[in-house]
Scaffold this active site. Structure first.
Site, PDB file in Angstrom:
ATOM      1  N   ASN A   8      38.422  64.543  15.766  1.00 49.40           N
ATOM      2  CA  ASN A   8      37.204  65.007  16.791  1.00 49.40           C
ATOM      3  C   ASN A   8      35.661  64.853  15.337  1.00 49.40           C
ATOM      4  O   ASN A   8      34.850  65.848  15.064  1.00 49.40           O
ATOM      5  CB  ASN A   8      37.060  66.408  17.001  1.00 49.40           C
ATOM      6  N   LYS A  10      32.540  64.865  16.050  1.00 46.85           N
ATOM      7  CA  LYS A  10      31.282  65.321  16.473  1.00 46.85           C
ATOM      8  C   LYS A  10      30.853  65.121  16.457  1.00 46.85           C
ATOM      9  O   LYS A  10      30.513  63.508  16.746  1.00 46.85           O
ATOM     10  CB  LYS A  10      31.408  67.109  16.359  1.00 46.85           C
ATOM     11  N   HIS A  95      36.071  70.643  25.960  1.00 49.95           N
ATOM     12  CA  HIS A  95      35.941  71.258  24.513  1.00 49.95           C
ATOM     13  C   HIS A  95      35.049  71.861  24.391  1.00 49.95           C
ATOM     14  O   HIS A  95      33.748  71.947  25.473  1.00 49.95           O
ATOM     15  CB  HIS A  95      35.118  70.062  23.591  1.00 49.95           C
ATOM     16  N   GLU A  97      32.552  73.421  22.833  1.00 50.03           N
ATOM     17  CA  GLU A  97      31.170  73.168  22.736  1.00 50.03           C
ATOM     18  C   GLU A  97      30.552  72.186  24.064  1.00 50.03           C
ATOM     19  O   GLU A  97      29.691  72.113  23.973  1.00 50.03           O
ATOM     20  CB  GLU A  97      31.377  72.404  21.704  1.00 50.03           C
ATOM     21  N   GLU A 167      42.327  75.729  21.116  1.00 54.38           N
ATOM     22  CA  GLU A 167      41.513  75.700  19.974  1.00 54.38           C
ATOM     23  C   GLU A 167      40.788  77.448  20.333  1.00 54.38           C
ATOM     24  O   GLU A 167      39.743  77.782  21.815  1.00 54.38           O
ATOM     25  CB  GLU A 167      40.175  74.880  20.721  1.00 54.38           C
ATOM     26  N   GLY A 173      36.053  75.487  13.020  1.00 49.92           N
ATOM     27  CA  GLY A 173      34.593  76.314  12.561  1.00 49.92           C
ATOM     28  C   GLY A 173      34.362  76.861  11.409  1.00 49.92           C
ATOM     29  O   GLY A 173      33.258  77.103  10.991  1.00 49.92           O
ATOM     30  N   SER A 207      39.805  75.155  13.107  1.00 50.60           N
ATOM     31  CA  SER A 207      40.541  75.581  10.978  1.00 50.60           C
ATOM     32  C   SER A 207      41.450  75.070  10.528  1.00 50.60           C
ATOM     33  O   SER A 207      41.759  75.333   9.646  1.00 50.60           O
ATOM     34  CB  SER A 207      39.464  76.546  10.676  1.00 50.60           C
TER      35      SER A 207
HETATM   36  P1  13P Z   1      37.026  72.914  13.045  1.00 49.54           P
HETATM   37  O1  13P Z   1      38.394  71.603  12.923  1.00 49.54           O
HETATM   38  O2  13P Z   1      36.185  72.158  12.328  1.00 49.54           O
HETATM   39  O3  13P Z   1      37.351  73.961  13.108  1.00 49.54           O
HETATM   40  O4  13P Z   1      36.746  72.028  14.210  1.00 49.54           O
HETATM   41  C1  13P Z   1      37.997  71.979  15.691  1.00 49.54           C
HETATM   42  C2  13P Z   1      37.345  71.517  16.416  1.00 49.54           C
HETATM   43  O5  13P Z   1      37.210  71.774  17.077  1.00 49.54           O
HETATM   44  C3  13P Z   1      38.229  70.236  16.743  1.00 49.54           C
HETATM   45  O6  13P Z   1      37.971  69.350  18.301  1.00 49.54           O
END
Ligand code: 13P
Length: 248
Positions: A8, A10, A95, A97, A167, A173, A207
């Protein structure tokens, strides 16, 4: 079950940058036939560039969200037929976010999940608890409520055409990945929460790195990863794919 590794990206990578990254990943994975499914989910604006860059490889195109309607007065939105036309096969939905910054709620996510399945796109349905919810001891309640809402009205037989991503929001992150045993327990709880999820692939996200991925893959409930940061580097992403393919 086939393992799945999803990158992903982003809101990273312009179209030109995305071509370079996709080609780098394709080159790093050119050594052998793939036993895992490897999905790259760039921003919408880079889908066409990535599609060209991965043409003729085993890499698969994914999107990070979509609207549920085929077309209409939805300024700024992207529809399932638009994604299909670009060769997209997987779409991340729900997601954290999107929930947090774009106000997406369970009922919308459900419409999107049903639209994806109706169009033959594989929804990667993301659920997870916040740090406050974990501290309050309501993790299981939260994730099962999210998953039941996301799949409301979906036939049990269609659930095998979906992917679930667990997640934990606090692990995204932050470098604070969830304990693999605990992630496996929560994924087991989610799996058991709706009849039909027994043969649905589950991914862990939050992560994920080459240093910790194998300990998730070793768990019964985990078939792969939904990866943010580590998917933006071709060498580390290729390492994750190689770990997913080990022992399958
Ligand atoms: P990270 O791997 O950067 O923690 O992000 C996870 C994520 O949100 C994948 O969709």
């Amino acid at each position: 079950m086939t393992r799945i590794v999803v990158g992903n990206w982003k809101m990273h990578e312009t179209s030109a940058q995305a071509s370079v990254l996709a080609r780098g990943i394709a080159a790093a994975l050119a050594d052998e036939p793939r036993s895992a499914t490897v999905v790259l989910a760039p921003p919408f604006t880079a889908l066409e560039a990535v599609r060209k860059s991965i043409h003729g490889t085993h890499l698969v195109l994914g999107a990070q969200t979509m609207h549920w309607a085929d077309e209409g007065a939805f300024t700024g939105e992207i529809s399932p037929p638009m994604l299909l036309e670009l060769g997209v096969r997987y779409v991340i939905l729900g997601h954290s976010e999107r929930r947090r910054y774009c106000g997406e709620v369970d009922a919308e996510i459900n419409r999107k999940v049903r639209a994806a399945l109706g169009h033959g796109l594989v929804p990667i349905v993301a659920v997870g608890e916040s740090e406050q919810e974990r501290d309050a001891g309501i993790t299981d309640e939260r994730v099962t409520a999210q998953i039941r809402a996301a799949f409301e009205g979906v036939a049990a037989t269609d659930l095998r055409n979906a992917v679930v991503a667990y997640e934990p929001v606090w692990a995204i992150g932050t470098g604070r990945n969830c304990d693999p045993q605990e992630a496996d327990r929560v994924m087991g709880t989610i799996r058991a929460s709706i009849p039909g999820l027994e043969s649905t692939p589950f991914l862990y996200g939050g992560s994920v790195s080459p240093a910790n991925f194998a300990s998730y893959l070793a768990r019964a409930n985990c078939q792969g990863g939904l990866v943010g940061g580590a998917s933006l580097d071709s060498a580390s992403f290729a390492q994750l794919v190689h770990l997913a393919e080990r022992g399958t």
